[in-house]
Motif scaffolding. Sequence first.
Motif, PDB file in Angstrom:
ATOM      1  N   ASN A 372      14.474   9.611  -1.722  1.00 54.70           N
ATOM      2  CA  ASN A 372      15.693  10.395  -1.920  1.00 54.70           C
ATOM      3  C   ASN A 372      16.174  10.987  -0.605  1.00 54.70           C
ATOM      4  OD1 ASN A 372      15.377   9.811  -4.604  1.00 54.70           O
ATOM      5  ND2 ASN A 372      14.861  11.889  -5.244  1.00 54.70           N
ATOM      6  N   LEU A 373      15.250  11.539   0.178  1.00 57.03           N
ATOM      7  CA  LEU A 373      15.626  12.117   1.468  1.00 57.03           C
ATOM      8  C   LEU A 373      16.121  11.038   2.428  1.00 57.03           C
ATOM      9  CD1 LEU A 373      12.743  14.716   1.850  1.00 57.03           C
ATOM     10  CD2 LEU A 373      15.157  15.225   1.459  1.00 57.03           C
ATOM     11  N   SER A 374      15.522   9.855   2.368  1.00 54.56           N
ATOM     12  CA  SER A 374      16.016   8.752   3.198  1.00 54.56           C
ATOM     13  C   SER A 374      17.447   8.407   2.833  1.00 54.56           C
ATOM     14  CB  SER A 374      15.116   7.523   3.041  1.00 54.56           C
ATOM     15  OG  SER A 374      13.864   7.728   3.656  1.00 54.56           O
ATOM     16  N   ASP A 375      17.740   8.424   1.546  1.00 54.60           N
ATOM     17  CA  ASP A 375      19.109   8.161   1.098  1.00 54.60           C
ATOM     18  C   ASP A 375      20.059   9.252   1.562  1.00 54.60           C
ATOM     19  OD1 ASP A 375      21.418   7.517  -0.447  1.00 54.60           O
ATOM     20  OD2 ASP A 375      20.667   8.784  -2.071  1.00 54.60           O
ATOM     21  N   GLN A 376      19.654  10.502   1.416  1.00 52.48           N
ATOM     22  CA  GLN A 376      20.549  11.614   1.737  1.00 52.48           C
ATOM     23  C   GLN A 376      20.836  11.746   3.231  1.00 52.48           C
ATOM     24  OE1 GLN A 376      18.081  14.356  -1.001  1.00 52.48           O
ATOM     25  NE2 GLN A 376      20.027  15.413  -0.769  1.00 52.48           N
ATOM     26  N   TYR A 377      19.833  11.422   4.070  1.00 47.39           N
ATOM     27  CA  TYR A 377      19.966  11.723   5.494  1.00 47.39           C
ATOM     28  C   TYR A 377      19.862  10.495   6.401  1.00 47.39           C
ATOM     29  CZ  TYR A 377      19.353  16.410   3.652  1.00 47.39           C
ATOM     30  OH  TYR A 377      19.496  17.568   2.931  1.00 47.39           O
ATOM     31  N   GLY A 378      19.966   9.289   5.844  1.00 47.51           N
ATOM     32  CA  GLY A 378      19.976   8.084   6.665  1.00 47.51           C
ATOM     33  C   GLY A 378      18.660   7.828   7.375  1.00 47.51           C
ATOM     34  N   LEU A 379      17.538   7.979   6.654  1.00 42.77           N
ATOM     35  CA  LEU A 379      16.203   7.841   7.226  1.00 42.77           C
ATOM     36  C   LEU A 379      15.510   6.590   6.703  1.00 42.77           C
ATOM     37  CD1 LEU A 379      15.132  11.581   6.797  1.00 42.77           C
ATOM     38  CD2 LEU A 379      16.011  10.494   8.878  1.00 42.77           C
ATOM     39  N   LEU A 380      14.310   6.340   7.209  1.00 46.12           N
ATOM     40  CA  LEU A 380      13.509   5.183   6.828  1.00 46.12           C
ATOM     41  C   LEU A 380      12.234   5.634   6.136  1.00 46.12           C
ATOM     42  CD1 LEU A 380      12.592   2.126   7.000  1.00 46.12           C
ATOM     43  CD2 LEU A 380      11.587   2.736   9.230  1.00 46.12           C
ATOM     44  N   THR A 381      11.936   5.031   4.975  1.00 43.49           N
ATOM     45  CA  THR A 381      10.658   5.195   4.295  1.00 43.49           C
ATOM     46  C   THR A 381       9.950   3.848   4.285  1.00 43.49           C
ATOM     47  OG1 THR A 381      11.406   7.005   2.869  1.00 43.49           O
ATOM     48  CG2 THR A 381       9.520   5.747   2.115  1.00 43.49           C
ATOM     49  N   VAL A 382       8.703   3.828   4.743  1.00 42.26           N
ATOM     50  CA  VAL A 382       7.885   2.616   4.730  1.00 42.26           C
ATOM     51  C   VAL A 382       6.811   2.797   3.668  1.00 42.26           C
ATOM     52  CG1 VAL A 382       6.465   1.036   6.087  1.00 42.26           C
ATOM     53  CG2 VAL A 382       8.313   2.320   7.197  1.00 42.26           C
ATOM     54  N   LEU A 383       6.689   1.820   2.759  1.00 41.25           N
ATOM     55  CA  LEU A 383       5.809   1.939   1.598  1.00 41.25           C
ATOM     56  C   LEU A 383       4.722   0.886   1.622  1.00 41.25           C
ATOM     57  CD1 LEU A 383       8.803   2.404  -0.766  1.00 41.25           C
ATOM     58  CD2 LEU A 383       6.998   4.104  -0.539  1.00 41.25           C
ATOM     59  N   ARG A 384       3.512   1.327   1.375  1.00 37.14           N
ATOM     60  CA  ARG A 384       2.358   0.419   1.307  1.00 37.14           C
ATOM     61  C   ARG A 384       2.079   0.077  -0.148  1.00 37.14           C
ATOM     62  NH1 ARG A 384      -3.604   1.238   4.048  1.00 37.14           N
ATOM     63  NH2 ARG A 384      -4.758  -0.181   2.708  1.00 37.14           N
ATOM     64  N   ILE A 385       2.169  -1.210  -0.472  1.00 38.20           N
ATOM     65  CA  ILE A 385       1.986  -1.679  -1.844  1.00 38.20           C
ATOM     66  C   ILE A 385       0.664  -2.453  -1.935  1.00 38.20           C
ATOM     67  CG2 ILE A 385       3.007  -2.931  -3.766  1.00 38.20           C
ATOM     68  CD1 ILE A 385       4.733  -0.626  -2.675  1.00 38.20           C
ATOM     69  N   PRO A 386      -0.309  -1.976  -2.714  1.00 39.70           N
ATOM     70  CA  PRO A 386      -1.567  -2.706  -2.873  1.00 39.70           C
ATOM     71  C   PRO A 386      -1.425  -3.810  -3.923  1.00 39.70           C
ATOM     72  CG  PRO A 386      -1.658  -0.688  -4.132  1.00 39.70           C
ATOM     73  CD  PRO A 386      -0.293  -0.714  -3.468  1.00 39.70           C
ATOM     74  N   ARG A 387      -2.533  -4.373  -4.353  1.00 36.02           N
ATOM     75  CA  ARG A 387      -2.527  -5.395  -5.405  1.00 36.02           C
ATOM     76  C   ARG A 387      -1.816  -4.853  -6.642  1.00 36.02           C
ATOM     77  NH1 ARG A 387      -7.699  -6.118  -5.826  1.00 36.02           N
ATOM     78  NH2 ARG A 387      -7.882  -8.115  -4.735  1.00 36.02           N
ATOM     79  N   ILE A 388      -0.987  -5.678  -7.276  1.00 33.73           N
ATOM     80  CA  ILE A 388      -0.238  -5.285  -8.462  1.00 33.73           C
ATOM     81  C   ILE A 388      -0.960  -5.817  -9.699  1.00 33.73           C
ATOM     82  CG2 ILE A 388       1.979  -5.487  -9.663  1.00 33.73           C
ATOM     83  CD1 ILE A 388       3.260  -5.865  -6.878  1.00 33.73           C
ATOM     84  N   ASP A 393      -5.599  -1.974 -15.959  1.00 33.04           N
ATOM     85  CA  ASP A 393      -6.539  -2.348 -14.904  1.00 33.04           C
ATOM     86  C   ASP A 393      -6.459  -1.454 -13.672  1.00 33.04           C
ATOM     87  OD1 ASP A 393      -7.544  -4.524 -16.357  1.00 33.04           O
ATOM     88  OD2 ASP A 393      -5.895  -5.819 -15.696  1.00 33.04           O
ATOM     89  N   VAL A 394      -5.642  -0.395 -13.751  1.00 32.24           N
ATOM     90  CA  VAL A 394      -5.559   0.559 -12.646  1.00 32.24           C
ATOM     91  C   VAL A 394      -6.563   1.668 -12.914  1.00 32.24           C
ATOM     92  CG1 VAL A 394      -4.094   2.145 -11.355  1.00 32.24           C
ATOM     93  CG2 VAL A 394      -3.131   0.035 -12.269  1.00 32.24           C
ATOM     94  N   GLY A 395      -7.689   1.656 -12.199  1.00 25.00           N
ATOM     95  CA  GLY A 395      -8.691   2.696 -12.354  1.00 25.00           C
ATOM     96  C   GLY A 395      -8.313   3.949 -11.596  1.00 25.00           C
ATOM     97  N   ILE A 396      -9.082   4.997 -11.823  1.00 24.42           N
ATOM     98  CA  ILE A 396      -8.794   6.291 -11.199  1.00 24.42           C
ATOM     99  C   ILE A 396      -8.859   6.187  -9.682  1.00 24.42           C
ATOM    100  CG2 ILE A 396      -9.613   8.669 -10.946  1.00 24.42           C
ATOM    101  CD1 ILE A 396     -10.551   8.549 -13.827  1.00 24.42           C
ATOM    102  N   ASN A 397      -9.813   5.442  -9.171  1.00 20.18           N
ATOM    103  CA  ASN A 397      -9.984   5.349  -7.717  1.00 20.18           C
ATOM    104  C   ASN A 397      -9.804   3.920  -7.230  1.00 20.18           C
ATOM    105  OD1 ASN A 397     -10.682   8.127  -7.101  1.00 20.18           O
ATOM    106  ND2 ASN A 397     -12.549   7.758  -8.255  1.00 20.18           N
ATOM    107  N   GLU A 398      -8.811   3.243  -7.778  1.00 19.97           N
ATOM    108  CA  GLU A 398      -8.614   1.839  -7.441  1.00 19.97           C
ATOM    109  C   GLU A 398      -7.450   1.678  -6.474  1.00 19.97           C
ATOM    110  OE1 GLU A 398     -10.421  -0.689  -8.134  1.00 19.97           O
ATOM    111  OE2 GLU A 398     -11.794   0.243  -9.558  1.00 19.97           O
ATOM    112  N   ASN A 399      -7.596   0.678  -5.612  1.00 21.94           N
ATOM    113  CA  ASN A 399      -6.572   0.336  -4.636  1.00 21.94           C
ATOM    114  C   ASN A 399      -5.604  -0.654  -5.289  1.00 21.94           C
ATOM    115  OD1 ASN A 399      -5.145  -0.129  -2.336  1.00 21.94           O
ATOM    116  ND2 ASN A 399      -6.789  -1.104  -1.214  1.00 21.94           N
ATOM    117  N   ARG A 400      -4.890  -0.150  -6.316  1.00 24.33           N
ATOM    118  CA  ARG A 400      -4.012  -1.011  -7.097  1.00 24.33           C
ATOM    119  C   ARG A 400      -2.763  -0.243  -7.513  1.00 24.33           C
ATOM    120  NH1 ARG A 400      -8.606  -3.630 -11.164  1.00 24.33           N
ATOM    121  NH2 ARG A 400      -9.855  -4.618  -9.533  1.00 24.33           N
TER     122      ARG A 400
END
Length: 635
Positions: A372-388, A393-400
């Motif tokens: 939202n802030l990137s949209d409002q102020y012309g900024l960049l957000t970089v997102l890390r997406i793990p295994r989908i 199958d998404v556990g509490i401490n899973e990299n998913r």
Amino acid sequence: MAHEPDADGDSSRRLTSSRRRMLAVLGAGSTTLAGCMDALSDDGGGGNGSGDNEPNTGPVRWPAIDAGEVLSDFETLDEWSPRTGEISAAPDKARTGSQAAVIESNGGSVSIQMQFSDGIDLVDWVTSVAVKPESATQITVEFFAPTRSARLASTRTLPDGYDGWFRMDCGYQQKPGDDPDLSNVTGITISADGPDDGPTRLVVDDLRRTKSAKNGKAILTFYGGHDSHYDIAAEMLAERDWAGAVPISPARIGDRGRMGRSELRDLSDRGWDICSLPDVSTPLPEHPKEQQREVLESARDALAKSGFENGSRHLFVPDEGLDPTTYNIARDVYESAFLYSSGTTGVPPTEMHMIPFIWGPALHTGVRRHTNLSDQYGLLTVLRIPRIVDEEDVGINENRMSLDDFGLLLDHIEQRDLDVITPSDLVDGSWKRDGGDDEPANRERPDGTILEAGQSHEFEGSGSVNTPTFDLDDGVLVANTTHEGDSEITVDVTEANGDGTDENLVTTAGSTAGKSIMAVESGTYRLEVDADGAWSIELTQPAVESDELEDLPVQASGTGSGVVGPLWTDGRTRVVATHEGDGAFIVDGYGADGSREILVYRTGEFDNSRSYKAGGTAWLNVEADGDWTLEVMDS
């Protein structure tokens, strides 16, 4: 890597799930700021080089730059007031001019402030500063616009033990109070946190502003190149004509559950970047300098040799982080470098080798705020997406990341109209978009019928059940629900053919009656009801007329499920929400055009505001287990 709970350190939750798309798929088989890079330091690009102990002999040494406009060159320290600790001149550390400044204390924090009696204008600007955290773990820059209660904050968490120079791009990530007015910034603070028992010491120089992009950006990075990134994510991005990045170790290409070279080449041909993610058994900073260089160069060269020259220019730093030596080598070997640290950054960044990325699955605890802030102020957000994976199958401490959450993330980026770009777009300057207006102009209020009446259906039952299928038309769907149980009732709407993701219609608790709304497309659906008592659901698709529209500001309150609207909104809207319950509190915005934006997704008490990129006819749907209030106003 261990599971990273959210963009700011909290955990995220989902209340709905879907496994249909997952089962179907798996069953089926540089142009940078002018001057920034041309005026490098004489000690190899900053860090802890020998130049730190010598007087400044040139006009600009990295990480000082000569682009944009200077806000403070720290030549006159009288303009700065210590709030915590002391400030003093540091001639031997100057990056530009004759001196830098040192702020230090024997305690766990330091802070200085500069005030502007007439205010300064930072609209369409992004601020950056040269910093050297000699004993610090976190740096925060705040902008009072015009007061502390209407401020924006930029915080950078530093890699463990990092004590070299770099340039901090002050992309905003916190808006704790009232809406800021960046046309009237009356003060800037620079703060640092050090070890709990001190000391804290930070060197600063060359605070300046540079022009920001006209439209916000996002980079989606699919860590490790998992099969689900190709089979699921790539197709979902292709539907939107987007491209992403795949940071991967050359040694892991083709491993079990990961893409092979043919899949990676296909993505590369579609405009994706295949980027360097060195595979190291021990943290890079623990390696000798020559070995670090060998690791970084080998990963780059292996990708380039495989035909991924574009992507091989970009480094994703392994999770163990980097030290000044790693940083300097990365600046020499790569054209950009990304590392985990919550925050947004300017476009283009003035610092291309400390670009922060955040944990993508933290959709409800940081990611939406950053985008939202990137949209409002012309900024960049970089997102890390793990295994989908499927929700279950998404556990509490899973990299998913669940498929539902990934779909919601893409929808939110699309609703916010962010430009989805790649690291190569960022470096090469191809992120620029014609026009630059991110708000519709001359929005015309409708007259007469906005939506025609559609279908109606009724269901009743007890406990958890899937209803028979039913048809719906394009428009909005209103549900009047009763429940006689003691626990939570949730109602999800899902397409009968199994495509797409479930969308939550009702989430409330106890014996209750309430009203909910959502936008739908024409199709065949069913309800998935999860309850512990008797229930009834009446579905209608009412006609919506222009004389029903409420003008802002609007105040509303209720208990449990409720609907606010239809509202007439001209553009950006601010929603102030409170909740006094212990369970789920969800506020979604729906447009007559079928758009949806998740505004609040929390558990327990809540008292805060959210921006909503509305525009036109809109409704707010509230799902709660306690008393709530909403105040909706123009932003």
